[in-house]
Design an enzyme around this catalytic site. Structure first.
Site, PDB file in Angstrom:
ATOM      1  N   LYS A  27       0.985  -1.279  -0.148  1.00 53.35           N
ATOM      2  CA  LYS A  27       0.041  -0.152  -0.041  1.00 53.35           C
ATOM      3  C   LYS A  27       0.779   1.270   0.067  1.00 53.35           C
ATOM      4  O   LYS A  27       0.623   2.079  -0.779  1.00 53.35           O
ATOM      5  CB  LYS A  27      -0.786  -0.095   1.335  1.00 53.35           C
ATOM      6  N   GLN A  56      -5.109  -1.964   9.536  1.00 54.64           N
ATOM      7  CA  GLN A  56      -4.631  -2.933   8.863  1.00 54.64           C
ATOM      8  C   GLN A  56      -5.297  -4.363   9.820  1.00 54.64           C
ATOM      9  O   GLN A  56      -5.019  -4.404  10.892  1.00 54.64           O
ATOM     10  CB  GLN A  56      -3.129  -3.034   8.574  1.00 54.64           C
ATOM     11  N   ASP A 105     -10.989   2.600   3.973  1.00 55.20           N
ATOM     12  CA  ASP A 105     -11.607   1.206   3.705  1.00 55.20           C
ATOM     13  C   ASP A 105     -12.968   1.086   3.522  1.00 55.20           C
ATOM     14  O   ASP A 105     -13.494   0.113   3.279  1.00 55.20           O
ATOM     15  CB  ASP A 105     -11.123   0.359   4.920  1.00 55.20           C
TER      16      ASP A 105
END
Ligand code: NAD
Length: 296
Positions: A61, A105, A128
């Site tokens: 990422k 994460q 997200d």
């Protein structure tokens, strides 16, 4: 036995190529915005502990951010970090004007309540798309930040002119991370949607109805050729690491990819299908919230 030479191979839904294209588009979009904003977009990735798979994902990422011109703020906490420490960091990032997207994460260590922590992220910075406010927007078909993997599946279908409207779509898996939001997005695109899951008694009977099949389970080889409708579009979301005979390992999806080749019309492979699209949509969400926060 099927004559392998005469099999028509499924067309590949190439997520890697599309992700590269999206990254280039984002780069081009950032340049004029940055002149206006006087700063680049910013994405903060919070990682707790040393899960090796998570470390690889976070690195990917960060590299992708660099390629498109997004500043990344890596926040790595030790595996014994307390709920309060992670919560304080989220509050700090919510208040930081240089940060447009915040990502925690997953998975987090067992002692941390990941749902409660995700709820603390400012919905406007929820890169997200997993905050209940953004999931609520999806349920209501309102604009908002969409969950990255499901949005990546939809964008992949769009790129290959596969319109779900009027089609029968089957999603296998009902998690809040993948299965449920994909089903809602397919419904939003006017497909007739069925969700199958671990308590579905005859999975094959359901999957055989699918014009578009999206397995999102995490079981290698779960879907075999005899479970497909001929000509089905298969978007494999599952990611599984399996051993190879030579002692190494490789990534595979939920589909028995070799066996479905003569039956599916399109196939998003693992790796190289939905995985790269997930990262592309994360960058897309970050730039979207940047443009709304800095320049709308
Ligand atoms: P999860 O474990 O939360 O959910 C799995 C789902 O599969 C559950 O809803 C369960 O009901 C269903 N299921 C389990 N066994 C089944 C069976 N035998 N038949 C039918 N359904 C069954 O997992 P998740 O977070 O939703 O992830 C699913 C898969 O997608 C995993 O392999 C994960 O690694 C992968 N994934 C991929 C990406 C990507 O970027 N490509 C992103 C997120 C997750």
């Amino acid at each position: 036995m099927a004559d392998e030479a005469s099999q028509t191979l499924a067309q590949r839904l190439d997520g890697k190529a599309l992700a590269n294209k999206i990254q280039q588009e984002l780069k081009d979009r950032i340049t004029p915005l940055q002149e206006k904003a006087g700063r680049p977009p910013g994405l903060a990735v919070i990682m707790v502990g040393d899960n090796p798979a998570s470390a690889v994902y976070v690195r990917n990422k960060e590299r992708s951010c660099e390629r498109v011109g997004i500043a990344s703020f890596g926040k790595h906490l030790p595996k014994d970090a307390t709920f309060e420490q992670v919560a304080d960091l989220i509050h700090e990032l919510n208040a930081n004007d240089l940060v447009d997207g915040i990502l925690v994460q997953l998975p987090l260590p067992d002692h941390l309540d990941s749902v409660a922590l995700l709820h603390l992220i400012d919905p406007a910075k929820d890169a997200d798309g997993l905050h209940p406010v953004n999931l609520g927007h999806l349920v209501r078909s309102e604009t908002g930040l969409r969950s990255c993997t499901p949005a990546g599946v939809m964008r992949l279908l769009e790129e290959y002119d596969i319109n779900p409207a009027g089609k029968t779509a089957v999603v296998v898996g009902r998690s809040i991370l993948v299965g449920k939001p994909i089903a809602l997005m397919l419904l939003e695109a006017n497909a007739t949607v069925t969700i199958a899951h671990s308590r579905t008694p005859d999975l094959a009977a359901v999957t055989r109805t699918a014009d578009i099949l999206v397995p999102a389970v995490g079981r290698p080889g779960l879907i075999t050729a005899d479970m497909l409708k001929p000509g089905a579009v298969v978007v494999d979301v599952g990611i599984n690491r399996v051993d190879k005979p030579d002692g190494g390992s490789k990534l595979v999806g939920d589909i028995d990819a070799d066996s479905v080749q003569g039956v599916a019309s399109y196939l998003a492979p693992v790796p190289g299908g939905v995985g790269p699209m997930t990262v592309a949509m994360l960058l897309h969400n970050t730039v979207l919230s940047y443009s709304q926060r800095c320049c709308s």
